[in-house]
Design a protein around this motif. Structure first.
Motif, PDB file in Angstrom:
ATOM      1  N   VAL A 236       0.828  -1.219   0.000  1.00  0.00           N
ATOM      2  CA  VAL A 236       0.000   0.000   0.000  1.00  0.00           C
ATOM      3  C   VAL A 236       0.855   1.258   0.000  1.00  0.00           C
ATOM      4  O   VAL A 236       0.328   2.361   0.183  1.00  0.00           O
ATOM      5  CB  VAL A 236      -0.957   0.001   1.203  1.00  0.00           C
ATOM      6  CG1 VAL A 236      -1.923  -1.163   1.132  1.00  0.00           C
ATOM      7  CG2 VAL A 236      -0.193  -0.007   2.511  1.00  0.00           C
ATOM      8  N   GLY A 237       2.192   1.109  -0.150  1.00  0.00           N
ATOM      9  CA  GLY A 237       3.054   2.282  -0.254  1.00  0.00           C
ATOM     10  C   GLY A 237       3.525   2.858   1.056  1.00  0.00           C
ATOM     11  O   GLY A 237       3.872   4.051   1.120  1.00  0.00           O
ATOM     12  N   MET A 238       3.590   2.061   2.140  1.00  0.00           N
ATOM     13  CA  MET A 238       4.057   2.551   3.450  1.00  0.00           C
ATOM     14  C   MET A 238       5.533   2.266   3.608  1.00  0.00           C
ATOM     15  O   MET A 238       6.043   1.254   3.124  1.00  0.00           O
ATOM     16  CB  MET A 238       3.289   1.881   4.601  1.00  0.00           C
ATOM     17  CG  MET A 238       1.872   2.366   4.789  1.00  0.00           C
ATOM     18  SD  MET A 238       1.107   1.509   6.178  1.00  0.00           S
ATOM     19  CE  MET A 238       2.280   1.901   7.488  1.00  0.00           C
ATOM     20  N   ASP A 239       6.250   3.152   4.277  1.00  0.00           N
ATOM     21  CA  ASP A 239       7.660   2.970   4.611  1.00  0.00           C
ATOM     22  C   ASP A 239       7.744   2.621   6.087  1.00  0.00           C
ATOM     23  O   ASP A 239       7.678   3.492   6.968  1.00  0.00           O
ATOM     24  CB  ASP A 239       8.446   4.249   4.307  1.00  0.00           C
ATOM     25  CG  ASP A 239       9.949   4.050   4.510  1.00  0.00           C
ATOM     26  OD1 ASP A 239      10.368   2.889   4.744  1.00  0.00           O
ATOM     27  OD2 ASP A 239      10.687   5.059   4.463  1.00  0.00           O
ATOM     28  N   ILE A 240       7.857   1.316   6.385  1.00  0.00           N
ATOM     29  CA  ILE A 240       7.843   0.883   7.800  1.00  0.00           C
ATOM     30  C   ILE A 240       9.126   1.222   8.531  1.00  0.00           C
ATOM     31  O   ILE A 240       9.193   1.077   9.751  1.00  0.00           O
ATOM     32  CB  ILE A 240       7.578  -0.633   7.881  1.00  0.00           C
ATOM     33  CG1 ILE A 240       8.694  -1.408   7.178  1.00  0.00           C
ATOM     34  CG2 ILE A 240       6.222  -1.000   7.327  1.00  0.00           C
ATOM     35  CD1 ILE A 240       8.592  -2.906   7.353  1.00  0.00           C
ATOM     36  N   THR A 241      10.162   1.668   7.808  1.00  0.00           N
ATOM     37  CA  THR A 241      11.378   2.102   8.498  1.00  0.00           C
ATOM     38  C   THR A 241      11.134   3.368   9.307  1.00  0.00           C
ATOM     39  O   THR A 241      11.874   3.679  10.244  1.00  0.00           O
ATOM     40  CB  THR A 241      12.509   2.339   7.488  1.00  0.00           C
ATOM     41  OG1 THR A 241      12.089   3.338   6.538  1.00  0.00           O
ATOM     42  CG2 THR A 241      12.849   1.054   6.747  1.00  0.00           C
ATOM     43  N   GLN A 242      10.096   4.120   8.935  1.00  0.00           N
ATOM     44  CA  GLN A 242       9.749   5.337   9.657  1.00  0.00           C
ATOM     45  C   GLN A 242       8.701   5.083  10.748  1.00  0.00           C
ATOM     46  O   GLN A 242       8.201   6.018  11.352  1.00  0.00           O
ATOM     47  CB  GLN A 242       9.193   6.381   8.659  1.00  0.00           C
ATOM     48  CG  GLN A 242      10.133   6.729   7.530  1.00  0.00           C
ATOM     49  CD  GLN A 242      11.421   7.368   8.024  1.00  0.00           C
ATOM     50  OE1 GLN A 242      11.414   8.101   9.027  1.00  0.00           O
ATOM     51  NE2 GLN A 242      12.522   7.075   7.339  1.00  0.00           N
ATOM     52  N   GLY A 243       8.403   3.791  10.960  1.00  0.00           N
ATOM     53  CA  GLY A 243       7.389   3.461  11.949  1.00  0.00           C
ATOM     54  C   GLY A 243       6.082   3.065  11.298  1.00  0.00           C
ATOM     55  O   GLY A 243       5.794   3.434  10.150  1.00  0.00           O
ATOM     56  N   PHE A 244       5.268   2.282  12.039  1.00  0.00           N
ATOM     57  CA  PHE A 244       3.997   1.802  11.496  1.00  0.00           C
ATOM     58  C   PHE A 244       2.910   2.803  11.885  1.00  0.00           C
ATOM     59  O   PHE A 244       2.282   2.713  12.950  1.00  0.00           O
ATOM     60  CB  PHE A 244       3.672   0.413  12.054  1.00  0.00           C
ATOM     61  CG  PHE A 244       2.505  -0.242  11.363  1.00  0.00           C
ATOM     62  CD1 PHE A 244       2.691  -0.860  10.145  1.00  0.00           C
ATOM     63  CD2 PHE A 244       1.238  -0.227  11.928  1.00  0.00           C
ATOM     64  CE1 PHE A 244       1.620  -1.460   9.491  1.00  0.00           C
ATOM     65  CE2 PHE A 244       0.179  -0.828  11.287  1.00  0.00           C
ATOM     66  CZ  PHE A 244       0.373  -1.447  10.063  1.00  0.00           C
ATOM     67  N   SER A 245       2.704   3.811  11.025  1.00  0.00           N
ATOM     68  CA  SER A 245       1.671   4.825  11.263  1.00  0.00           C
ATOM     69  C   SER A 245       0.908   5.066   9.971  1.00  0.00           C
ATOM     70  O   SER A 245       1.111   6.072   9.284  1.00  0.00           O
ATOM     71  CB  SER A 245       2.300   6.125  11.763  1.00  0.00           C
ATOM     72  OG  SER A 245       3.292   6.574  10.849  1.00  0.00           O
ATOM     73  N   LEU A 252      -7.446   1.171   5.168  1.00  0.00           N
ATOM     74  CA  LEU A 252      -8.559   0.606   4.417  1.00  0.00           C
ATOM     75  C   LEU A 252      -8.056  -0.347   3.332  1.00  0.00           C
ATOM     76  O   LEU A 252      -8.625  -1.426   3.115  1.00  0.00           O
ATOM     77  CB  LEU A 252      -9.378   1.737   3.803  1.00  0.00           C
ATOM     78  CG  LEU A 252     -10.617   1.321   2.992  1.00  0.00           C
ATOM     79  CD1 LEU A 252     -11.589   0.539   3.882  1.00  0.00           C
ATOM     80  CD2 LEU A 252     -11.296   2.539   2.382  1.00  0.00           C
ATOM     81  N   ALA A 253      -6.931   0.014   2.703  1.00  0.00           N
ATOM     82  CA  ALA A 253      -6.363  -0.849   1.666  1.00  0.00           C
ATOM     83  C   ALA A 253      -5.841  -2.150   2.268  1.00  0.00           C
ATOM     84  O   ALA A 253      -6.032  -3.245   1.711  1.00  0.00           O
ATOM     85  CB  ALA A 253      -5.257  -0.109   0.928  1.00  0.00           C
ATOM     86  N   ILE A 254      -5.185  -2.072   3.416  1.00  0.00           N
ATOM     87  CA  ILE A 254      -4.681  -3.280   4.090  1.00  0.00           C
ATOM     88  C   ILE A 254      -5.839  -4.171   4.507  1.00  0.00           C
ATOM     89  O   ILE A 254      -5.792  -5.414   4.370  1.00  0.00           O
ATOM     90  CB  ILE A 254      -3.805  -2.899   5.305  1.00  0.00           C
ATOM     91  CG1 ILE A 254      -2.515  -2.222   4.849  1.00  0.00           C
ATOM     92  CG2 ILE A 254      -3.477  -4.122   6.145  1.00  0.00           C
ATOM     93  CD1 ILE A 254      -1.652  -1.720   5.986  1.00  0.00           C
ATOM     94  N   SER A 255      -6.926  -3.571   5.019  1.00  0.00           N
ATOM     95  CA  SER A 255      -8.092  -4.354   5.440  1.00  0.00           C
ATOM     96  C   SER A 255      -8.705  -5.097   4.257  1.00  0.00           C
ATOM     97  O   SER A 255      -9.129  -6.254   4.383  1.00  0.00           O
ATOM     98  CB  SER A 255      -9.133  -3.433   6.084  1.00  0.00           C
ATOM     99  OG  SER A 255      -8.602  -2.773   7.201  1.00  0.00           O
ATOM    100  N   GLN A 256      -8.746  -4.465   3.111  1.00  0.00           N
ATOM    101  CA  GLN A 256      -9.299  -5.120   1.926  1.00  0.00           C
ATOM    102  C   GLN A 256      -8.422  -6.285   1.475  1.00  0.00           C
ATOM    103  O   GLN A 256      -8.929  -7.345   1.074  1.00  0.00           O
ATOM    104  CB  GLN A 256      -9.458  -4.101   0.798  1.00  0.00           C
ATOM    105  CG  GLN A 256     -10.539  -3.060   1.058  1.00  0.00           C
ATOM    106  CD  GLN A 256     -10.621  -2.018  -0.033  1.00  0.00           C
ATOM    107  OE1 GLN A 256      -9.766  -1.969  -0.913  1.00  0.00           O
ATOM    108  NE2 GLN A 256     -11.647  -1.175   0.024  1.00  0.00           N
ATOM    109  N   LEU A 257      -7.102  -6.119   1.563  1.00  0.00           N
ATOM    110  CA  LEU A 257      -6.198  -7.213   1.194  1.00  0.00           C
ATOM    111  C   LEU A 257      -6.345  -8.400   2.130  1.00  0.00           C
ATOM    112  O   LEU A 257      -6.338  -9.566   1.694  1.00  0.00           O
ATOM    113  CB  LEU A 257      -4.753  -6.713   1.195  1.00  0.00           C
ATOM    114  CG  LEU A 257      -4.379  -5.695   0.100  1.00  0.00           C
ATOM    115  CD1 LEU A 257      -2.959  -5.187   0.321  1.00  0.00           C
ATOM    116  CD2 LEU A 257      -4.505  -6.331  -1.296  1.00  0.00           C
ATOM    117  N   VAL A 258      -6.485  -8.124   3.417  1.00  0.00           N
ATOM    118  CA  VAL A 258      -6.620  -9.203   4.400  1.00  0.00           C
ATOM    119  C   VAL A 258      -7.967  -9.889   4.265  1.00  0.00           C
ATOM    120  O   VAL A 258      -8.088 -11.117   4.405  1.00  0.00           O
ATOM    121  CB  VAL A 258      -6.417  -8.639   5.829  1.00  0.00           C
ATOM    122  CG1 VAL A 258      -6.730  -9.709   6.870  1.00  0.00           C
ATOM    123  CG2 VAL A 258      -4.995  -8.133   6.004  1.00  0.00           C
TER     124      VAL A 258
END
Length: 347
Positions: A236-245, A252-258
């Motif tokens: 979904v285009g998140m950079d988790i190196t900067q933290g999970f925010s 909403l995109a992650i929920s649809q994938l799951v």
């Protein structure tokens, strides 16, 4: 002419005598020493002159009645002393004189002294008398009362030893009602509490199960859930190196994938399922802990008493076999600290 003897001069304040030179105000009739009147030059009662009134001599004071002269006709009903007619209490013993003089009236009787009831006598687990207001190690339970066939609460208290004020009433409640009583200590510490109370077999089983569930939680978090969440965040285009925010759109995109993949949902929920399983174990031990411990005590006391019939001291054996295991509690605490703080670093 009026007799002014013993009346005081209004100027000097001295009482007139028979041979004093007295003059009288022609307007109001007030008497003065001649020298006092000449000193003032006039009558000092101007208010009487303005009101048109005459001076009048002061009224003589009423004669004093000596207490000893009053008739003494009130007899004290207690000591018989005669008191003055107006007296309310005897001047000798202080008894009330109200109603005195009535021959048929009996003297008032003093109320009987208050005697506090004797405190109840209670006995401890060893049959000794417990003084009033002292600590009762049985929690109000009689040591002679039977907990099970051939086993009294006194025997059980010798085996329990620590915190008998809690366990004896709980054991009696379970025996009388047949229902469990929730134990917060067993709920919070589970396997460690069982081992602390010397229930080694059950305690080792529960402690091992809790260890495995917690280890499964750590492994599922590190190797399953966290990598999967990182993969979804990348999609979904998140950079988790900067933290999970994530933003609302990203969540909403992650929920649809799951939602489209049930297996993925189970993998993400696996750590939570492990924690839920640990909570279930804690609740079960908390609910059944006191009843399990009561049965353990009954079983151990019966075995000790059967072997004690051969001549060994049953009381000493109960105290030695029962009680708690402090060393294993310290060991469990150290293992818990290592498990929570060191194992996650290794993973």
């Amino acid at each position: 002419m009026l007799d002014y003897t013993h009346i005081k001069c209004p100027v000097c304040g001295d009482a007139f005598k028979e041979d004093d030179d007295i003059v009288v105000c022609p307007q109001c009739g007030a008497p003065y020493h001649r020298a006092c009147y000449q000193e003032k030059g006039k009558c000092i009662f101007d208010d009487l002159h303005e009101a048109g009134k005459e001076w009048a001599p002061p009224a003589p004071p009423p004669p004093k009645v000596e207490p000893s002269a009053e008739i003494k006709d009130r007899e004290c009903p207690a000591c018989g002393t005669l008191n003055s007619h107006s007296a309310l209490f005897c001047n000798r013993c202080g008894t009330s004189l109200l109603g005195a003089g009535q021959p048929d009236q009996k003297p008032p009787q003093a109320p009987p002294p208050f005697v506090s009831p004797a405190p109840p006598v209670s006995r401890n687990a060893y049959g000794g008398v417990v003084p009033p207001f002292s600590f009762d190690p049985m929690g109000g339970v009689s040591p002679a009362e039977l907990l099970d066939e051939g086993i009294s609460f006194g025997d059980a208290s010798k085996f329990v030893r620590q915190n008998t004020t809690y366990y004896m009433p709980v054991f009696r409640y379970i025996k009388q009602t047949g229902r469990n009583k929730f134990s917060f200590s067993a709920f919070l510490f589970s396997g460690a509490w069982l081992l602390y109370r010397k229930q080694y077999k059950t305690g080792a089983l529960v402690a091992g199960l809790m260890f495995c569930l917690y280890l499964a939680y750590l492994l599922a978090t590190v190797f399953v859930s966290a990598p999967l969440l990182a993969e979804l965040a990348g999609q979904v285009g998140m950079d988790i190196t900067q933290g999970f925010s994530p933003t609302n759109e990203q969540m909403l995109a992650i929920s649809q994938l799951v939602a489209n993949d049930l297996t993925m949902y189970l993998k993400i929920s696996l750590p939570l399922l492990c924690l839920l399983a640990m909570l279930v174990v804690m609740i079960v031990v908390g609910v059944r802990g006191n009843k399990m411990y009561m049965r353990h005590c009954v079983r151990q006391v019966r075995q000790i008493k059967e072997h004690g019939a051969r001549g060994s001291d049953v009381s000493l054996t109960l105290e030695a076999k029962g009680g708690v295991n402090i060393s294993i509690a310290v060991c469990m605490f150290v293992c818990y600290v290592l498990l929570v703080n060191v194992v996650p670093l290794l993973l």
